[in-house]
Design an enzyme around this catalytic site. Structure first.
Site, PDB file in Angstrom:
ATOM      1  CG  LEU A   5      -1.768   1.211   1.496  1.00  0.00           C
ATOM      2  CD1 LEU A   5      -2.778   1.429   0.375  1.00  0.00           C
ATOM      3  CD2 LEU A   5      -2.477   1.074   2.839  1.00  0.00           C
ATOM      4  CG  LEU A  20       2.886  10.631   2.794  1.00  0.00           C
ATOM      5  CD1 LEU A  20       1.367  10.575   2.961  1.00  0.00           C
ATOM      6  CD2 LEU A  20       3.349   9.638   1.746  1.00  0.00           C
ATOM      7  CD1 TRP A  22       0.484  13.231  -0.916  1.00  0.00           C
ATOM      8  CD2 TRP A  22       2.300  13.176  -2.218  1.00  0.00           C
ATOM      9  NE1 TRP A  22       0.826  11.916  -1.090  1.00  0.00           N
ATOM     10  CE2 TRP A  22       1.934  11.851  -1.894  1.00  0.00           C
ATOM     11  CE3 TRP A  22       3.409  13.374  -3.036  1.00  0.00           C
ATOM     12  CZ2 TRP A  22       2.636  10.736  -2.346  1.00  0.00           C
ATOM     13  CZ3 TRP A  22       4.106  12.264  -3.481  1.00  0.00           C
ATOM     14  CH2 TRP A  22       3.716  10.970  -3.145  1.00  0.00           C
ATOM     15  CG  ASP A  27      -3.542   8.329  -0.544  1.00  0.00           C
ATOM     16  OD1 ASP A  27      -4.076   7.326  -1.078  1.00  0.00           O
ATOM     17  OD2 ASP A  27      -2.374   8.335  -0.121  1.00  0.00           O
ATOM     18  CG  LEU A  28      -3.754  11.310   4.764  1.00  0.00           C
ATOM     19  CD1 LEU A  28      -3.714  12.538   5.666  1.00  0.00           C
ATOM     20  CD2 LEU A  28      -2.514  10.450   4.950  1.00  0.00           C
ATOM     21  CG  PHE A  31      -2.731   4.618   4.921  1.00  0.00           C
ATOM     22  CD1 PHE A  31      -1.630   4.087   4.283  1.00  0.00           C
ATOM     23  CD2 PHE A  31      -2.813   4.522   6.303  1.00  0.00           C
ATOM     24  CE1 PHE A  31      -0.618   3.461   5.012  1.00  0.00           C
ATOM     25  CE2 PHE A  31      -1.821   3.904   7.042  1.00  0.00           C
ATOM     26  CZ  PHE A  31      -0.714   3.369   6.389  1.00  0.00           C
ATOM     27  CG  LEU A  55      -1.132   4.654  12.239  1.00  0.00           C
ATOM     28  CD1 LEU A  55      -1.122   4.377  10.739  1.00  0.00           C
ATOM     29  CD2 LEU A  55      -1.442   6.118  12.489  1.00  0.00           C
ATOM     30  CG  LEU A  95       1.466  -9.214   6.102  1.00  0.00           C
ATOM     31  CD1 LEU A  95       1.493  -8.911   7.600  1.00  0.00           C
ATOM     32  CD2 LEU A  95       2.321 -10.440   5.812  1.00  0.00           C
ATOM     33  CB  THR A 117      -2.744   6.583  -4.068  1.00  0.00           C
ATOM     34  OG1 THR A 117      -3.574   5.805  -3.213  1.00  0.00           O
ATOM     35  CG2 THR A 117      -3.422   7.904  -4.409  1.00  0.00           C
TER      36      THR A 117
END
Length: 163
Positions: A5, A20, A22, A27-28, A31, A55, A95, A117
């Site tokens: 990913l 990152l 940007w 996109d977050l 993710f 996270l 995974l 992405t």
């Protein structure tokens, strides 16, 4: 399933100074959707780049060569075999390998799904995605999201390894 990913610009750039290059909230969210409830594997530097660690709502696995490294709330392992041993103990969780470049390299021969992405723009940075043999994969889906900033227009692609 073992998935990669990542997000990259049109030149394959994935990082700048450990972050990152940007800011792309959409996109977050993607993710998060792709990692919640799964085993997310990252390298130490990628893990330390997260503003909040670990996270939430996913298993954070940190792969590092630093034998004394500790990450509260995360599983710390020191080789690829330990990642697969952990995953075998949790067969209900997929995974997801989420970087950085050294971690992608370590799992290159084991990946069967690519979740990429692709940003339309070109950004400044210091880390590119590792080379992959795209001929080994088939694109199964693609969805483009337009942005008011053309550089941030992006496409979500899913690729599966050919049988």
């Amino acid at each position: 399933m073992t998935a990669f990913l990542w997000a990259q610009d049109r030149d394959g750039l994935i990082g700048k100074d450990g972050h990152l290059p940007w800011h792309l909230p959409d996109d977050l969210h993607y993710f998060r959707a792709q990692t919640v409830g799964k085993i997310m594997v990252v390298g130490r530097r990628t893990y330390e780049s997260f503003p909040k660690r670990p996270l939430p709502e996913r298993t954070n696995v940190v792969l590092t060569h630093q034998e004394d490294y500790q990450a509260q709330g995360a599983v710390v392992v020191h080789d690829v075999a330990a990642v697969f041993a952990y995953a075998k103990q949790h067969p209900d969780q997929e995974l997801v390998i989420a970087g950085g470049a050294q971690i992608f390299t370590a799992f290159k021969d084991d990946v069967d799904t690519l979740l990429v992405t692709r940003l339309a723009g070109s950004f400044e940075g210091d880390t590119k995605m590792i080379p992959l043999n795209w001929d080994d994969f088939t694109k199964v889906s693609s969805r483009t999201v337009e942005d008011t900033n053309p550089a941030l227009t992006h496409t979500y692609e899913v690729w599966q390894k050919k049988a």
